[in-house]
Design a protein around this motif. Structure first.
Motif, PDB file in Angstrom:
ATOM      1  N   ALA A 240     -45.326   6.004  28.675  1.00 60.23           N
ATOM      2  CA  ALA A 240     -44.003   6.252  29.387  1.00 60.23           C
ATOM      3  C   ALA A 240     -42.981   5.513  28.528  1.00 60.23           C
ATOM      4  O   ALA A 240     -42.942   4.396  27.918  1.00 60.23           O
ATOM      5  CB  ALA A 240     -44.118   5.610  30.815  1.00 60.23           C
ATOM      6  N   LEU A 241     -41.710   6.049  28.522  1.00 60.68           N
ATOM      7  CA  LEU A 241     -40.282   5.606  27.929  1.00 60.68           C
ATOM      8  C   LEU A 241     -39.523   5.098  28.743  1.00 60.68           C
ATOM      9  O   LEU A 241     -38.990   6.096  29.796  1.00 60.68           O
ATOM     10  CB  LEU A 241     -39.856   6.502  26.793  1.00 60.68           C
ATOM     11  CG  LEU A 241     -38.510   6.125  26.170  1.00 60.68           C
ATOM     12  CD1 LEU A 241     -38.496   5.026  25.373  1.00 60.68           C
ATOM     13  CD2 LEU A 241     -37.911   7.365  25.457  1.00 60.68           C
ATOM     14  N   PHE A 242     -39.154   3.994  28.999  1.00 58.02           N
ATOM     15  CA  PHE A 242     -38.140   3.449  30.002  1.00 58.02           C
ATOM     16  C   PHE A 242     -36.908   2.979  29.454  1.00 58.02           C
ATOM     17  O   PHE A 242     -36.862   2.112  28.553  1.00 58.02           O
ATOM     18  CB  PHE A 242     -38.705   2.443  30.992  1.00 58.02           C
ATOM     19  CG  PHE A 242     -40.026   2.812  31.717  1.00 58.02           C
ATOM     20  CD1 PHE A 242     -40.059   4.020  32.147  1.00 58.02           C
ATOM     21  CD2 PHE A 242     -41.316   2.228  31.792  1.00 58.02           C
ATOM     22  CE1 PHE A 242     -41.119   4.522  33.282  1.00 58.02           C
ATOM     23  CE2 PHE A 242     -42.217   2.404  32.563  1.00 58.02           C
ATOM     24  CZ  PHE A 242     -42.217   3.827  33.447  1.00 58.02           C
ATOM     25  N   VAL A 243     -35.770   3.434  29.501  1.00 61.47           N
ATOM     26  CA  VAL A 243     -34.576   3.218  29.068  1.00 61.47           C
ATOM     27  C   VAL A 243     -33.691   2.449  29.898  1.00 61.47           C
ATOM     28  O   VAL A 243     -33.235   3.115  30.882  1.00 61.47           O
ATOM     29  CB  VAL A 243     -34.080   4.312  28.235  1.00 61.47           C
ATOM     30  CG1 VAL A 243     -32.687   4.061  27.365  1.00 61.47           C
ATOM     31  CG2 VAL A 243     -35.011   5.048  27.274  1.00 61.47           C
ATOM     32  N   CYS A 244     -33.092   1.271  29.332  1.00 69.32           N
ATOM     33  CA  CYS A 244     -31.795   0.768  30.278  1.00 69.32           C
ATOM     34  C   CYS A 244     -30.783   0.888  29.441  1.00 69.32           C
ATOM     35  O   CYS A 244     -30.264   0.736  28.473  1.00 69.32           O
ATOM     36  CB  CYS A 244     -31.843  -0.921  30.156  1.00 69.32           C
ATOM     37  SG  CYS A 244     -30.715  -1.579  31.168  1.00 69.32           S
ATOM     38  N   PRO A 245     -29.591   1.809  30.150  1.00 68.35           N
ATOM     39  CA  PRO A 245     -28.310   2.301  29.482  1.00 68.35           C
ATOM     40  C   PRO A 245     -27.320   0.890  29.716  1.00 68.35           C
ATOM     41  O   PRO A 245     -27.043   0.451  30.638  1.00 68.35           O
ATOM     42  CB  PRO A 245     -27.868   3.131  30.299  1.00 68.35           C
ATOM     43  CG  PRO A 245     -28.360   2.994  31.725  1.00 68.35           C
ATOM     44  CD  PRO A 245     -29.850   2.338  31.464  1.00 68.35           C
ATOM     45  N   LEU A 246     -27.361   0.097  28.626  1.00 66.74           N
ATOM     46  CA  LEU A 246     -26.489  -1.261  28.529  1.00 66.74           C
ATOM     47  C   LEU A 246     -25.019  -0.998  28.623  1.00 66.74           C
ATOM     48  O   LEU A 246     -24.132  -1.081  29.593  1.00 66.74           O
ATOM     49  CB  LEU A 246     -26.826  -1.991  27.387  1.00 66.74           C
ATOM     50  CG  LEU A 246     -28.266  -2.406  27.083  1.00 66.74           C
ATOM     51  CD1 LEU A 246     -28.522  -3.260  25.906  1.00 66.74           C
ATOM     52  CD2 LEU A 246     -28.678  -3.216  28.471  1.00 66.74           C
ATOM     53  N   THR A 247     -24.657   0.207  27.549  1.00 65.01           N
ATOM     54  CA  THR A 247     -23.241   0.742  27.681  1.00 65.01           C
ATOM     55  C   THR A 247     -23.420   2.085  27.352  1.00 65.01           C
ATOM     56  O   THR A 247     -24.653   2.593  27.032  1.00 65.01           O
ATOM     57  CB  THR A 247     -22.364   0.090  26.385  1.00 65.01           C
ATOM     58  OG1 THR A 247     -23.101   0.343  25.162  1.00 65.01           O
ATOM     59  CG2 THR A 247     -22.527  -1.354  26.606  1.00 65.01           C
ATOM     60  N   PRO A 248     -22.428   2.997  27.247  1.00 63.50           N
ATOM     61  CA  PRO A 248     -22.613   4.446  26.739  1.00 63.50           C
ATOM     62  C   PRO A 248     -23.308   4.642  25.366  1.00 63.50           C
ATOM     63  O   PRO A 248     -23.760   5.695  25.330  1.00 63.50           O
ATOM     64  CB  PRO A 248     -21.146   4.946  26.934  1.00 63.50           C
ATOM     65  CG  PRO A 248     -20.309   4.200  27.879  1.00 63.50           C
ATOM     66  CD  PRO A 248     -21.074   2.733  27.734  1.00 63.50           C
TER      67      PRO A 248
END
Length: 325
Positions: A240-248
């Protein structure tokens, strides 16, 4: 902004311990902490009194204490104690801004605004035949959608992962199927010739992939190599790939591995995934624009890009604006 109504990973659950932990999500600062019952809480990282960072404070008797004037906040967000006025009962308006929070897959997930979306699922999580562990986090100078699209792409294997997941002598992509899902898409029948598809590969093999986008910034792949090409019988794995969008244009990335291997040390399993992603990272950070273009005319596409094109259409139809252009 629809992204604020979705669940996002922000920290390793084990890192939220005795002291408050600062985190960032969608350009907002948050603080994570555990109350007297051991439950994780998420507040805006700003004291409502004079704006100090609550993450610089401490947890005292199950309440979060501001580092500036010592105001103490309960898990509900309500201020329960003002040291300068020991007999003062703070009114309901004296409260920190609280966010919905959830622990799953070894991570802490936060939703900034009310919404109906469920936290992203990871199908193999309850499969006792597979061992689970996390790899990361990685801070990446690329937008979350660029990172997800790279995860769905097989035609870079022979170049970015030469000698591992691909070879320049076998880069042709056979036709595969893509179907839309409420959470994104599923791509099946994806095949790649790989010199070393996993840690236990004993020879090059044809490997079949299935990809599933489970949310705008989450995806899962399963991969099954040809029988007899790994040292572990009936090897299979899901990532699984889980990405947290910090900034655009910046993100924090975790991988959750589910593998048919209960013997190899964690460090060795993580090292293989680390090698693969750190091959991807410089290419991801080189892409311009850093935000993913949703206009399909902005970049060129072929039949080998069906999954990524479908992903872009899904983001556009979902009203996603963060990390895209």
């Amino acid at each position: 902004m629809i992204e604020a109504t979705l669940w996002h990973p922000v920290a390793d659950a084990q890192d939220v311990a005795q002291a408050p932990l600062a985190a960032r999500l969608l350009q907002r600062d948050i603080v994570l902490w555990r109350d007297g019952e051991g439950r994780v809480q998420a507040f805006a990282d700003q004291c409502p009194h004079r704006g100090a960072r609550l993450s610089l404070g401490r947890v005292h008797e199950g309440r979060l204490e501001c580092p500036y004037h010592g105001w103490r906040f309960a898990a509900s967000g309500q201020c329960e104690h003002v040291p300068a006025l020991p007999h003062f009962t703070p009114p309901a308006t004296h409260c920190a801004r609280r966010h919905a929070v959830h622990e799953a897959h070894g991570l802490v997930w936060v939703r900034l605004e009310a919404g109906d979306a469920a936290p992203p699922a990871f199908g193999p999580e309850d499969d006792a035949r597979l061992r689970k562990l996390n790899c990361g986090p990685y801070d990446v100078a690329a937008s979350a959608p660029r990172i997800i699209e790279n995860f769905l792409d097989m035609s870079h294997f022979g170049f970015v992962h030469e000698g591992w997941l691909g070879t320049r002598e076998a880069t042709a992509i056979e036709d595969y199927r893509v179907e839309p899902l409420p959470t994104g898409l599923r791509a099946t029948g994806c095949k790649a010739w790989q010199p070393q598809s996993n840690l236990h590969s004993t020879q090059a093999a044809q490997v079949e992939y299935t990809y599933e986008v489970t949310g705008p910034y989450t995806a899962v792949l399963t991969k099954v190599p040809e029988a007899g090409t790994t040292a572990v019988q009936d090897w299979r794995e899901a990532i699984a790939l889980f990405v947290c969008p910090l900034t655009p244009e910046t993100s924090r990335v975790w991988f959750r591995l589910a593998v048919a291997d209960f013997d190899t040390p964690d460090a060795k399993l993580r090292a293989f995934q680390h090698t693969i992603f750190t091959q991807d990272q410089p290419v991801l950070e080189s892409q311009r624009p850093q935000r993913l273009p949703l206009d399909l005319r902005a970049e060129l596409h072929t039949a080998a890009d069906k999954a990524s094109s479908a992903y872009r259409r899904f983001l556009k139809a979902s009203g996603i604006t963060f990390g895209v252009c």
